[in-house]
Design a protein around this motif. Structure first.
Motif, mmCIF file in Angstrom:
data_model
loop_
_atom_site.group_PDB
_atom_site.id
_atom_site.type_symbol
_atom_site.label_atom_id
_atom_site.label_comp_id
_atom_site.label_asym_id
_atom_site.label_seq_id
_atom_site.Cartn_x
_atom_site.Cartn_y
_atom_site.Cartn_z
ATOM 1 N N ILE A 1 0.831 -1.213 0.000
ATOM 2 C CA ILE A 1 0.000 0.000 0.000
ATOM 3 C C ILE A 1 0.858 1.253 0.000
ATOM 4 O O ILE A 1 0.601 2.198 -0.751
ATOM 5 N N TYR A 2 1.906 1.284 0.825
ATOM 6 C CA TYR A 2 2.764 2.470 0.856
ATOM 7 C C TYR A 2 3.515 2.658 -0.465
ATOM 8 O O TYR A 2 3.663 3.783 -0.951
ATOM 9 N N ILE A 3 3.972 1.578 -1.058
ATOM 10 C CA ILE A 3 4.645 1.682 -2.357
ATOM 11 C C ILE A 3 3.664 2.162 -3.420
ATOM 12 O O ILE A 3 3.992 3.020 -4.247
ATOM 13 N N THR A 4 2.442 1.633 -3.393
ATOM 14 C CA THR A 4 1.410 2.050 -4.350
ATOM 15 C C THR A 4 1.050 3.510 -4.142
ATOM 16 O O THR A 4 0.883 4.262 -5.113
ATOM 17 N N LEU A 5 0.914 3.928 -2.887
ATOM 18 C CA LEU A 5 0.601 5.327 -2.582
ATOM 19 C C LEU A 5 1.668 6.260 -3.136
ATOM 20 O O LEU A 5 1.354 7.273 -3.773
ATOM 21 N N ASP A 6 2.915 5.916 -2.951
ATOM 22 C CA ASP A 6 4.009 6.728 -3.482
ATOM 23 C C ASP A 6 3.993 6.738 -5.013
ATOM 24 O O ASP A 6 4.164 7.785 -5.632
ATOM 25 N N SER A 7 3.731 5.582 -5.618
ATOM 26 C CA SER A 7 3.688 5.490 -7.088
ATOM 27 C C SER A 7 2.540 6.305 -7.667
ATOM 28 O O SER A 7 2.704 6.975 -8.688
ATOM 29 N N ILE A 8 1.381 6.241 -7.029
ATOM 30 C CA ILE A 8 0.224 7.023 -7.493
ATOM 31 C C ILE A 8 0.529 8.512 -7.428
ATOM 32 O O ILE A 8 0.239 9.271 -8.361
ATOM 33 N N ALA A 9 1.128 8.946 -6.328
ATOM 34 C CA ALA A 9 1.475 10.361 -6.182
ATOM 35 C C ALA A 9 2.444 10.800 -7.281
ATOM 36 O O ALA A 9 2.284 11.870 -7.866
ATOM 37 N N ARG A 10 3.421 9.973 -7.593
ATOM 38 C CA ARG A 10 4.392 10.322 -8.647
ATOM 39 C C ARG A 10 3.740 10.340 -10.028
ATOM 40 O O ARG A 10 4.009 11.221 -10.834
ATOM 41 N N LEU A 11 2.876 9.328 -10.295
ATOM 42 C CA LEU A 11 2.204 9.263 -11.602
ATOM 43 C C LEU A 11 1.275 10.443 -11.836
ATOM 44 O O LEU A 11 1.162 10.936 -12.960
ATOM 45 N N GLY B 1 1.740 13.317 -10.651
ATOM 46 C CA GLY B 1 2.545 14.525 -10.677
ATOM 47 C C GLY B 1 2.468 15.372 -9.414
ATOM 48 O O GLY B 1 2.809 16.552 -9.443
ATOM 49 N N PHE B 2 1.989 14.778 -8.325
ATOM 50 C CA PHE B 2 1.937 15.530 -7.069
ATOM 51 C C PHE B 2 3.340 15.678 -6.505
ATOM 52 O O PHE B 2 4.169 14.794 -6.641
ATOM 53 N N ASP B 3 3.561 16.814 -5.876
ATOM 54 C CA ASP B 3 4.816 17.037 -5.184
ATOM 55 C C ASP B 3 4.660 16.454 -3.777
ATOM 56 O O ASP B 3 4.643 17.164 -2.782
ATOM 57 N N TYR B 4 4.512 15.161 -3.746
ATOM 58 C CA TYR B 4 4.259 14.457 -2.496
ATOM 59 C C TYR B 4 5.101 13.199 -2.503
ATOM 60 O O TYR B 4 5.190 12.510 -3.514
ATOM 61 N N HIS B 5 5.703 12.948 -1.392
ATOM 62 C CA HIS B 5 6.522 11.749 -1.267
ATOM 63 C C HIS B 5 6.187 11.100 0.067
ATOM 64 O O HIS B 5 6.132 11.785 1.079
ATOM 65 N N VAL B 6 5.938 9.808 0.046
ATOM 66 C CA VAL B 6 5.613 9.108 1.279
ATOM 67 C C VAL B 6 6.801 9.204 2.212
ATOM 68 O O VAL B 6 7.884 8.715 1.903
ATOM 69 N N SER B 7 6.596 9.873 3.350
ATOM 70 C CA SER B 7 7.710 10.127 4.262
ATOM 71 C C SER B 7 8.235 8.845 4.902
ATOM 72 O O SER B 7 9.358 8.812 5.375
ATOM 73 N N LEU B 8 7.416 7.809 4.894
ATOM 74 C CA LEU B 8 7.848 6.540 5.470
ATOM 75 C C LEU B 8 9.061 5.984 4.718
ATOM 76 O O LEU B 8 9.890 5.304 5.284
ATOM 77 N N LEU B 9 9.126 6.297 3.430
ATOM 78 C CA LEU B 9 10.214 5.768 2.625
ATOM 79 C C LEU B 9 11.531 6.511 2.891
ATOM 80 O O LEU B 9 12.573 6.091 2.444
ATOM 81 N N ASP B 10 11.469 7.617 3.580
ATOM 82 C CA ASP B 10 12.675 8.352 3.955
ATOM 83 C C ASP B 10 12.825 8.303 5.472
ATOM 84 O O ASP B 10 13.095 7.278 6.041
#
Length: 182
Positions: free
Chosen positions: A48-58, A60-69
């Motif tokens: 889910i977190y990987i998908t959430l990050d991928s959706i945000a990138r696709l 074009g949102f300037d959003y990055h899942v902070s969990l990944l950092d």
């Protein structure tokens, strides 16, 4: 450093537990073991977190899942969005599982000859429901009776004894004599 790793793992589990709980409670079949539930929770949470990050990138949102950092102030937003996505994904997964989509695809491309139903009772009535046929004849060989009528509902595979609720029932003996008519 160790506290951050434990916190990351705990945060991954939050949407995963939502997903795994919904699947466990609403899908037919046996309940998963504790180990399987924990494994499913972790894997689905990570997905889910990987998908959430991928959706945000696709999108074009300037959003990055902070969990990944690193853990940041936006972690509550991540958890909220991941939890909403967990509910949506669990509903989609339940629909795929309920309608036997994966089994049907494998049968269509001739990867398997296995019937999509492990339980003939459930398989018959699910096919029966799809074809919109309502009238059945059921024979009880121990009592030498035939029940004829329209099926209103039936028990699921989880029930120990199989039950059918019918209307407009006619009961015949094996000689063809009507015993009861509703």
């Amino acid at each position: 450093y160790m506290n951050q790793v434990v916190l990351h793992i705990a945060i991954i589990f939050i949407p995963g537990i939502i997903w795994a709980t919904l699947i466990s409670n609403y899908s037919s079949g046996t309940k998963p073991t504790k180990f399987r539930f924990i494994l499913n929770s972790f894997l689905s949470g990570a997905f889910i977190y990987i998908t959430l990050d991928s959706i945000a990138r696709l999108l074009g949102f300037d959003y990055h899942v902070s969990l990944l950092d690193n853990i940041s102030d936006s972690i509550s937003t991540d958890i909220l969005l991941a939890s909403i996505l967990a509910v949506i994904f669990s509903i989609i997964w339940l629909a795929i599982k309920t309608h036997k989509c994966i089994d049907s695809i494998f049968q269509f491309i001739k990867c398997t000859q296995r019937d999509t139903y492990d339980d003939e009772w459930l398989g018959f009535f699910d096919r029966f429901k799809k074809e919109r046929v309502g009238f059945v004849h059921i024979r009880d060989f121990s009592k030498q009776l035939t029940y004829a009528g329209y099926v209103l509902s039936y028990s699921s595979r989880n029930e120990a004894s199989k039950k059918i609720i019918m209307r407009d029932v006619i009961i015949y003996n094996f000689e063809g004599t009507t015993i009861y008519e509703s």
